[in-house]
Motif scaffolding. Structure first.
Motif, PDB file in Angstrom:
ATOM      1  N   PRO A 196       0.692  -1.102   0.094  1.00  0.00           N
ATOM      2  CA  PRO A 196       0.051   0.165   0.085  1.00  0.00           C
ATOM      3  C   PRO A 196       1.013   1.068   0.107  1.00  0.00           C
ATOM      4  CG  PRO A 196      -0.107  -1.214   2.123  1.00  0.00           C
ATOM      5  CD  PRO A 196       0.801  -2.036   1.336  1.00  0.00           C
ATOM      6  N   ALA A 197       0.183   2.541  -0.483  1.00  0.00           N
ATOM      7  CA  ALA A 197       0.828   3.610  -0.575  1.00  0.00           C
ATOM      8  C   ALA A 197       1.271   4.184   0.951  1.00  0.00           C
ATOM      9  CB  ALA A 197       0.078   4.824  -1.039  1.00  0.00           C
ATOM     10  N   LEU A 198       2.315   4.991   1.221  1.00  0.00           N
ATOM     11  CA  LEU A 198       2.745   5.500   2.362  1.00  0.00           C
ATOM     12  C   LEU A 198       1.904   6.459   2.834  1.00  0.00           C
ATOM     13  CD1 LEU A 198       6.651   5.915   1.717  1.00  0.00           C
ATOM     14  CD2 LEU A 198       5.407   3.871   2.771  1.00  0.00           C
ATOM     15  N   VAL A 199       1.536   6.157   4.085  1.00  0.00           N
ATOM     16  CA  VAL A 199       0.737   7.063   4.882  1.00  0.00           C
ATOM     17  C   VAL A 199       1.438   8.297   5.226  1.00  0.00           C
ATOM     18  CG1 VAL A 199      -0.938   5.330   5.518  1.00  0.00           C
ATOM     19  CG2 VAL A 199       0.707   6.168   7.085  1.00  0.00           C
ATOM     20  N   LYS A 200       0.907   9.567   5.581  1.00  0.00           N
ATOM     21  CA  LYS A 200       1.563  10.737   6.119  1.00  0.00           C
ATOM     22  C   LYS A 200       2.037  10.357   7.375  1.00  0.00           C
ATOM     23  CE  LYS A 200       1.310  15.644   6.724  1.00  0.00           C
ATOM     24  NZ  LYS A 200       2.572  15.900   6.185  1.00  0.00           N
ATOM     25  N   SER A 201       3.301  10.601   7.819  1.00  0.00           N
ATOM     26  CA  SER A 201       3.858  10.690   9.116  1.00  0.00           C
ATOM     27  C   SER A 201       4.789  11.593   9.440  1.00  0.00           C
ATOM     28  CB  SER A 201       4.786   9.170   9.014  1.00  0.00           C
ATOM     29  OG  SER A 201       5.787   9.321   8.469  1.00  0.00           O
ATOM     30  N   PRO A 202       5.032  11.972  10.530  1.00  0.00           N
ATOM     31  CA  PRO A 202       5.843  13.063  10.953  1.00  0.00           C
ATOM     32  C   PRO A 202       7.167  12.774  10.613  1.00  0.00           C
ATOM     33  CG  PRO A 202       5.010  11.811  13.031  1.00  0.00           C
ATOM     34  CD  PRO A 202       4.773  11.140  11.572  1.00  0.00           C
ATOM     35  N   ASP A 203       8.090  14.013  10.562  1.00  0.00           N
ATOM     36  CA  ASP A 203       9.447  13.866  10.274  1.00  0.00           C
ATOM     37  C   ASP A 203      10.233  13.400  11.594  1.00  0.00           C
ATOM     38  OD1 ASP A 203       9.208  14.578   7.627  1.00  0.00           O
ATOM     39  OD2 ASP A 203       9.335  16.511   7.920  1.00  0.00           O
ATOM     40  N   PHE A 204      11.488  12.699  11.112  1.00  0.00           N
ATOM     41  CA  PHE A 204      12.138  12.151  12.308  1.00  0.00           C
ATOM     42  C   PHE A 204      13.539  13.286  12.195  1.00  0.00           C
ATOM     43  CE2 PHE A 204      15.949  10.127  13.651  1.00  0.00           C
ATOM     44  CZ  PHE A 204      15.455   9.402  14.772  1.00  0.00           C
ATOM     45  N   ASN A 205      13.651  13.775  13.441  1.00  0.00           N
ATOM     46  CA  ASN A 205      14.762  14.828  13.412  1.00  0.00           C
ATOM     47  C   ASN A 205      15.868  14.163  13.634  1.00  0.00           C
ATOM     48  OD1 ASN A 205      16.503  17.082  14.248  1.00  0.00           O
ATOM     49  ND2 ASN A 205      14.652  18.400  14.643  1.00  0.00           N
ATOM     50  N   ALA A 232      -0.514   1.682  12.325  1.00  0.00           N
ATOM     51  CA  ALA A 232      -1.549   2.602  13.037  1.00  0.00           C
ATOM     52  C   ALA A 232      -2.682   2.640  12.078  1.00  0.00           C
ATOM     53  CB  ALA A 232      -0.990   3.921  13.597  1.00  0.00           C
ATOM     54  N   GLU A 233      -2.376   2.903  10.786  1.00  0.00           N
ATOM     55  CA  GLU A 233      -3.633   3.083   9.687  1.00  0.00           C
ATOM     56  C   GLU A 233      -4.336   1.703   9.869  1.00  0.00           C
ATOM     57  OE1 GLU A 233      -5.545   5.030   6.457  1.00  0.00           O
ATOM     58  OE2 GLU A 233      -4.346   5.777   8.222  1.00  0.00           O
TER      59      GLU A 233
END
Length: 334
Positions: free
Chosen positions: A32-41, A329-330
């Motif tokens: 499946p396509a990538l879901v939106k996730s936060p940036d890792f700093n 989580a999705e």
């Protein structure tokens, strides 16, 4: 005759085309396509690695070990995790007794679906692979602190999200991983390594604890690191390996996550798989088909210092794990 031949070819190509389309559709369903996730700093993760190294070698039964352990527990609490400290006495292959502690942080502790992320936080007490300083403790910037730094940054990243992912994440910092000796351990399991993970697997912090799967990080910060598919991980948790490596590929990290099976490494994921019965993989820096050096150049030496840590490597591993969490989580939310 020619007409029959062309009709036969046409039929073959039609069947092939249908199968190709069907295969493509199956591949798309499996990926499946990538879901939106936060940036890792990565810079923040680097600072977490630096902080650990600044305490000095985190060898059990020393003051730097106690101070760093306190810092790790406090940092997990700071980011809103439910923290459990599992203190125990570990007996080493050479007869020493270590005051050890596994440090566990739980994000969204009531969630039914959980992912387990781990790394060891102790330092090896002797730099046995060093050419001149074999009795010195290892600073352990890469072999220990890099994985812990990535997981602390994941904890911080999760704490910043206003909409929490519908999944639980447990972080365990295993202690007393690196006091083994494969040549002198006798009959000790895992050659005297992995004492903290062995203790946790047999005495989980929650008696009925389980996780959908687990990921162990070990030596995940060096410049130019290569993460082959570790052999035991492929044997015991192949589906998890596939998910993590496919995610890394989609994010553009193929130069780190190599699509080849590598060596089988004795590490903290083994007791988790065998005793706790949680499918766990090992993301570990190895070199494929290199008989002289399996790991990074500074492994188990006094030169395992911050000079060899690269934020780009931390980013590749950390962003991949954040993406895996959000993908899972999705799925949990559907």
């Amino acid at each position: 005759m020619k007409k029959r031949f062309y009709l036969l070819l046409l039929a073959v190509f039609s069947i092939y085309g249908c199968k190709t389309k069907e295969s493509s559709e199956q591949t798309n369903e499996q990926a499946p396509a990538l879901v939106k996730s936060p940036d890792f700093n990565a810079d923040s993760a680097y600072s977490f690695v630096q902080k650990q190294v600044d305490f000095g070698p985190r060898v059990p039964n020393t003051n730097p070990h106690v101070a760093c352990g306190d810092y790790l527990a406090a940092t997990l609490k700071k980011y809103g995790m439910q923290v459990t400290e599992q203190k125990f006495i570990a007996k080493t292959y050479d007869g020493k007794q270590l005051n050890a502690r596994n440090i566990i942080g739980s994000y969204n502790p009531k969630a039914a679906k959980r992912i387990l992320l781990t790394s060891h936080w102790d330092s090896r007490p002797f730099a046995d692979q060093d050419s001149t300083e074999k009795t010195k403790p290892v600073p352990a910037a890469n072999d220990g602190a890099s994985g812990v730094g990535i997981l602390l940054e994941i904890a911080r990243t999760l704490s910043l999200q206003t909409a929490k992912p519908e999944i639980g994440v447990d972080i365990i910092f295993f202690d007393a991983e690196d006091w083994g000796n494969s040549e002198e351990a006798g009959e000790m399991e895992y050659s005297g390594f992995c004492l903290g993970s062995q203790h946790w697997a047999a005495n989980k912090h929650l008696p009925d604890y389980t996780a959908y799967f687990g990921v162990l990080l070990d030596m995940t910060g060096a410049k130019g690191a290569t993460f082959f598919k570790e052999g035991y991980s492929v044997q015991m948790a192949e589906g998890v390996v596939r998910e993590v490596w496919n995610t890394a590929s989609k994010l553009g990290y193929n130069n780190y996550f190599i699509d080849e099976t590598g060596s089988a490494i004795t590490d903290d994921h083994l007791p988790v798989n065998k005793v706790a019965h949680i499918p766990m993989i090992d993301i570990i820096h190895t070199r494929h088909n290199n008989l002289s050096k399996t790991f990074f150049d500074q492994w188990h030496t006094a030169q395992d210092t911050m000079e060899n840590i690269d934020p780009k490597t931390l980013k590749a591993v950390g962003q991949t794990l954040v993406q895996v969490i959000y993908q899972e989580a999705e799925g949990a939310a559907l």
